[in-house]
Design a protein around this motif. Structure first.
Motif, PDB file in Angstrom:
ATOM      1  N   GLY A  31      -3.250   0.261 -13.858  1.00 37.60           N
ATOM      2  CA  GLY A  31      -2.131  -0.444 -12.740  1.00 37.60           C
ATOM      3  C   GLY A  31      -0.795  -0.209 -13.528  1.00 37.60           C
ATOM      4  O   GLY A  31       0.355  -0.751 -12.939  1.00 37.60           O
ATOM      5  N   ASP A  32      -0.637   0.641 -14.603  1.00 36.84           N
ATOM      6  CA  ASP A  32       0.588   1.024 -15.128  1.00 36.84           C
ATOM      7  C   ASP A  32       1.535   2.120 -14.344  1.00 36.84           C
ATOM      8  O   ASP A  32       2.679   2.156 -14.312  1.00 36.84           O
ATOM      9  CB  ASP A  32       0.719   1.465 -16.624  1.00 36.84           C
ATOM     10  N   ALA A  33       0.566   3.008 -13.735  1.00 39.71           N
ATOM     11  CA  ALA A  33       1.374   3.731 -12.794  1.00 39.71           C
ATOM     12  C   ALA A  33       0.774   3.661 -11.204  1.00 39.71           C
ATOM     13  O   ALA A  33      -0.548   3.869 -11.068  1.00 39.71           O
ATOM     14  CB  ALA A  33       1.197   5.412 -13.288  1.00 39.71           C
ATOM     15  N   VAL A  34       1.727   3.105 -10.324  1.00 37.59           N
ATOM     16  CA  VAL A  34       0.916   2.734  -9.045  1.00 37.59           C
ATOM     17  C   VAL A  34       1.591   3.523  -7.890  1.00 37.59           C
ATOM     18  O   VAL A  34       2.945   3.607  -7.656  1.00 37.59           O
ATOM     19  CB  VAL A  34       1.000   1.418  -8.717  1.00 37.59           C
ATOM     20  N   PRO A  35       1.006   4.368  -6.969  1.00 32.32           N
ATOM     21  CA  PRO A  35       1.899   5.061  -5.942  1.00 32.32           C
ATOM     22  C   PRO A  35       2.472   4.070  -4.990  1.00 32.32           C
ATOM     23  O   PRO A  35       1.903   2.897  -4.686  1.00 32.32           O
ATOM     24  CB  PRO A  35       0.799   5.735  -5.170  1.00 32.32           C
ATOM     25  N   VAL A  36       3.755   4.190  -4.575  1.00 28.25           N
ATOM     26  CA  VAL A  36       4.352   3.331  -3.724  1.00 28.25           C
ATOM     27  C   VAL A  36       4.751   3.723  -2.174  1.00 28.25           C
ATOM     28  O   VAL A  36       4.829   3.302  -1.390  1.00 28.25           O
ATOM     29  CB  VAL A  36       5.807   2.993  -4.223  1.00 28.25           C
ATOM     30  N   THR A  37       4.287   5.185  -1.953  1.00 25.87           N
ATOM     31  CA  THR A  37       4.685   5.784  -0.989  1.00 25.87           C
ATOM     32  C   THR A  37       3.126   5.670   0.126  1.00 25.87           C
ATOM     33  O   THR A  37       2.543   5.710  -0.669  1.00 25.87           O
ATOM     34  CB  THR A  37       5.109   7.369  -0.972  1.00 25.87           C
ATOM     35  N   LEU A  38       3.573   6.168   1.160  1.00 23.92           N
ATOM     36  CA  LEU A  38       2.378   6.219   2.019  1.00 23.92           C
ATOM     37  C   LEU A  38       1.413   7.239   1.673  1.00 23.92           C
ATOM     38  O   LEU A  38       0.255   7.096   1.512  1.00 23.92           O
ATOM     39  CB  LEU A  38       2.720   6.276   3.602  1.00 23.92           C
ATOM     40  N   PRO A  39       1.888   8.448   1.615  1.00 28.18           N
ATOM     41  CA  PRO A  39       0.944   9.682   1.519  1.00 28.18           C
ATOM     42  C   PRO A  39       0.372   9.403  -0.208  1.00 28.18           C
ATOM     43  O   PRO A  39      -0.912   9.803  -0.323  1.00 28.18           O
ATOM     44  CB  PRO A  39       2.088  10.761   1.282  1.00 28.18           C
ATOM     45  N   GLY A  40       1.484   8.860  -0.913  1.00 27.45           N
ATOM     46  CA  GLY A  40       0.664   8.408  -2.434  1.00 27.45           C
ATOM     47  C   GLY A  40      -0.308   7.672  -2.370  1.00 27.45           C
ATOM     48  O   GLY A  40      -1.560   7.740  -3.052  1.00 27.45           O
ATOM     49  N   ARG A  41      -0.250   6.499  -1.276  1.00 26.71           N
ATOM     50  CA  ARG A  41      -1.423   5.554  -1.481  1.00 26.71           C
ATOM     51  C   ARG A  41      -2.573   6.321  -0.949  1.00 26.71           C
ATOM     52  O   ARG A  41      -3.620   5.862  -1.519  1.00 26.71           O
ATOM     53  CB  ARG A  41      -0.980   4.358  -0.610  1.00 26.71           C
ATOM     54  N   ALA A  42      -2.496   6.775   0.260  1.00 24.11           N
ATOM     55  CA  ALA A  42      -3.823   7.584   0.894  1.00 24.11           C
ATOM     56  C   ALA A  42      -4.297   8.443  -0.216  1.00 24.11           C
ATOM     57  O   ALA A  42      -5.554   8.510  -0.019  1.00 24.11           O
ATOM     58  CB  ALA A  42      -3.134   8.363   1.957  1.00 24.11           C
ATOM     59  N   LEU A  43      -3.497   9.177  -0.838  1.00 26.14           N
ATOM     60  CA  LEU A  43      -4.117  10.120  -2.032  1.00 26.14           C
ATOM     61  C   LEU A  43      -5.004   9.311  -2.959  1.00 26.14           C
ATOM     62  O   LEU A  43      -6.101   9.543  -3.205  1.00 26.14           O
ATOM     63  CB  LEU A  43      -2.957  10.895  -2.478  1.00 26.14           C
ATOM     64  N   ALA A  44      -4.397   8.251  -3.432  1.00 29.51           N
ATOM     65  CA  ALA A  44      -5.095   7.397  -4.513  1.00 29.51           C
ATOM     66  C   ALA A  44      -6.309   6.993  -3.678  1.00 29.51           C
ATOM     67  O   ALA A  44      -7.505   7.101  -4.596  1.00 29.51           O
ATOM     68  CB  ALA A  44      -4.191   6.185  -4.793  1.00 29.51           C
ATOM     69  N   GLY A  45      -6.509   6.550  -2.299  1.00 32.98           N
ATOM     70  CA  GLY A  45      -7.619   6.251  -1.845  1.00 32.98           C
ATOM     71  C   GLY A  45      -8.791   7.306  -1.947  1.00 32.98           C
ATOM     72  O   GLY A  45     -10.046   7.017  -2.489  1.00 32.98           O
ATOM     73  N   VAL A  46      -8.445   8.399  -1.689  1.00 35.28           N
ATOM     74  CA  VAL A  46      -9.319   9.391  -1.569  1.00 35.28           C
ATOM     75  C   VAL A  46      -9.724   9.649  -2.881  1.00 35.28           C
ATOM     76  O   VAL A  46     -11.121   9.966  -3.172  1.00 35.28           O
ATOM     77  CB  VAL A  46      -8.821  11.111  -1.069  1.00 35.28           C
ATOM     78  N   VAL A  47      -8.887   9.849  -4.011  1.00 35.05           N
ATOM     79  CA  VAL A  47      -8.930   9.950  -5.243  1.00 35.05           C
ATOM     80  C   VAL A  47     -10.175   9.026  -5.833  1.00 35.05           C
ATOM     81  O   VAL A  47     -11.036   9.361  -6.778  1.00 35.05           O
ATOM     82  CB  VAL A  47      -7.947  10.306  -6.223  1.00 35.05           C
TER      83      VAL A  47
END
Ligand code: CMP
Length: 360
Positions: A184-200
């Motif tokens: 939780g020290d680096a968390v995406p804040v943009t929509l594409p970033g969050r979508a990417l996080a889900g896939v990863v």
């Protein structure tokens, strides 16, 4: 005895080394910690001296052979661990390291426990056998990791330059996400970033499931192979199988399960349905029939009648001594009947003879 001593000395020594790094514990129990460390060091010194002693059966006029033997034993992997365990404490102290630092070398004693983990050799074989598949998954992991870091850099780099401002920076986030650790020290804040996080994250679960699957199936294969070899030896000992040839023995060895039975234990009970038949490798069983019980010894089999006739067991069979049996369950019995009629003809002939004998 030696095993218990080594395990106790290793565990106590490692715990003491750990406690020595914790200031409050070191202040309170410093004397006890030092005593344990010294006792463990003395134990490993004696252990090493025992390893290097000249075997008693060596001729006295062979000093060179003896010295060579000792060197060979020390150069072996177990010998090197013994040497490291022996030097773990004295060497750093003699080298002038302060005691707080020297204590840390006590962690080497953990290695002494490895030789008692018999499952580790099995794990080693599983990893060696599955190396190719495991490396492919590792490669997938690296590809996904770099792709995820690159995509995260593109999606988040502008919004969070400190965490995602370059691909090397974003790799930390990719590792934490792909391994599903999520500090939780680096968390995406943009929509594409969050979508990417889900896939990863989902990819991460997939990669580890693959790893676990490869290792688990490797374990199953290895255990099956070990059982097969053990059974092969046992099957070859049963005279009944002697004339069958290697191919049939191999087939039977795959199907049979080893069963150890203690003296007095009922193996089959009269009136029960037949679920398996048994071959006696070691020991004697007593078939409880009228007018007097009958003994069957090594190389004989029992429990076949219920399988052939589909009737309940016609007698109780009890182990008269501790027995080692090979068990063939009913489904495999039927399969084998189809595939190896010669084997089944022999079993059926013996069953018929026994039935005739019981009636007579
Ligand atoms: P089953 O009926 O399946 O279970 C009891 C077993 O005892 C039987 O198969 C035979 O294997 C064995 N048995 C029964 N009667 C005799 C006999 N007269 N001689 C040898 N074995 C017998």
């Amino acid at each position: 005895m030696m095993r218990a001593g080594t395990i106790t000395a290793s565990v106590a020594g490692v715990l003491a080394s750990m406690a020595a790094t914790h200031a409050p514990a070191a202040a309170r129990w410093g004397g006890l910690i030092d005593a344990i460390l010294v006792a463990a060091a003395v134990y490993f010194l004696i252990d090493f001296v025992l390893l290097t002693r000249i075997p008693r059966d060596l001729p006295s006029d062979h000093p060179v052979e003896g010295a060579r033997g000792i060197l060979a034993r020390i150069a072996g992997s177990a010998g090197l661990v013994d040497l490291a365990a022996m030097l773990a404490l004295p060497l750093p102290l003699l080298a002038g390291l302060p005691p707080e630092t020297a204590h840390l070398f006590g962690m080497v004693w953990l290695l002494k426990l490895v030789r008692y983990a018999s499952g580790l050799a099995l794990l080693g074989r599983v990893i060696r056998n599955g190396a190719e598949a495991l490396l492919s998954v590792l490669l997938c992991f690296v590809i996904i990791l770099v792709a995820a870091a690159t995509a995260a850099f593109l999606a988040e780099g502008a919004a969070q330059p400190e965490q995602f401002g370059s691909i090397p920076l974003a790799i930390w986030w990719a590792i934490v996400t792909l391994t599903t650790t999520g500090y939780g020290d680096a968390v995406p804040v943009t929509l594409p970033g969050r979508a990417l996080a889900g896939v990863v994250m989902i990819c991460g679960i997939g990669v580890f499931a693959l790893w676990a699957g490869i290792i688990a199936s490797g374990f199953t294969d290895e255990l099956r192979r070990r059982d097969f070899l053990r059974n092969w030896e046992l099957v070859a000992k049963v005279p009944f199988f002697h004339d069958l040839g290697a191919e049939v023995i191999a087939e039977v060895a795959r199907l049979l399960r080893r069963r150890d039975v203690s003296k007095g234990q009922a193996i089959v009970r009269r009136g029960q349905p037949g679920e398996a038949m048994f071959f006696i490798v070691v020991g004697t069983v007593e078939v409880q029939i009228e007018p007097r019980p009958l003994s069957l010894g090594e190389g004989h089999f029992f429990g076949e009648m219920a399988l052939i006739t589909d009737a309940p067991r016609n007698a109780t069979v009890v182990a008269a001594t501790p027995c080692l049996l090979l068990e063939l369950d009913v489904a495999d019995f039927r399969r084998l009947s189809g595939e190896r009629p010669e084997l089944m003809t022999a079993i059926a002939a013996e069953a018929k003879r026994r039935l005739g004998a019981s009636k007579a």
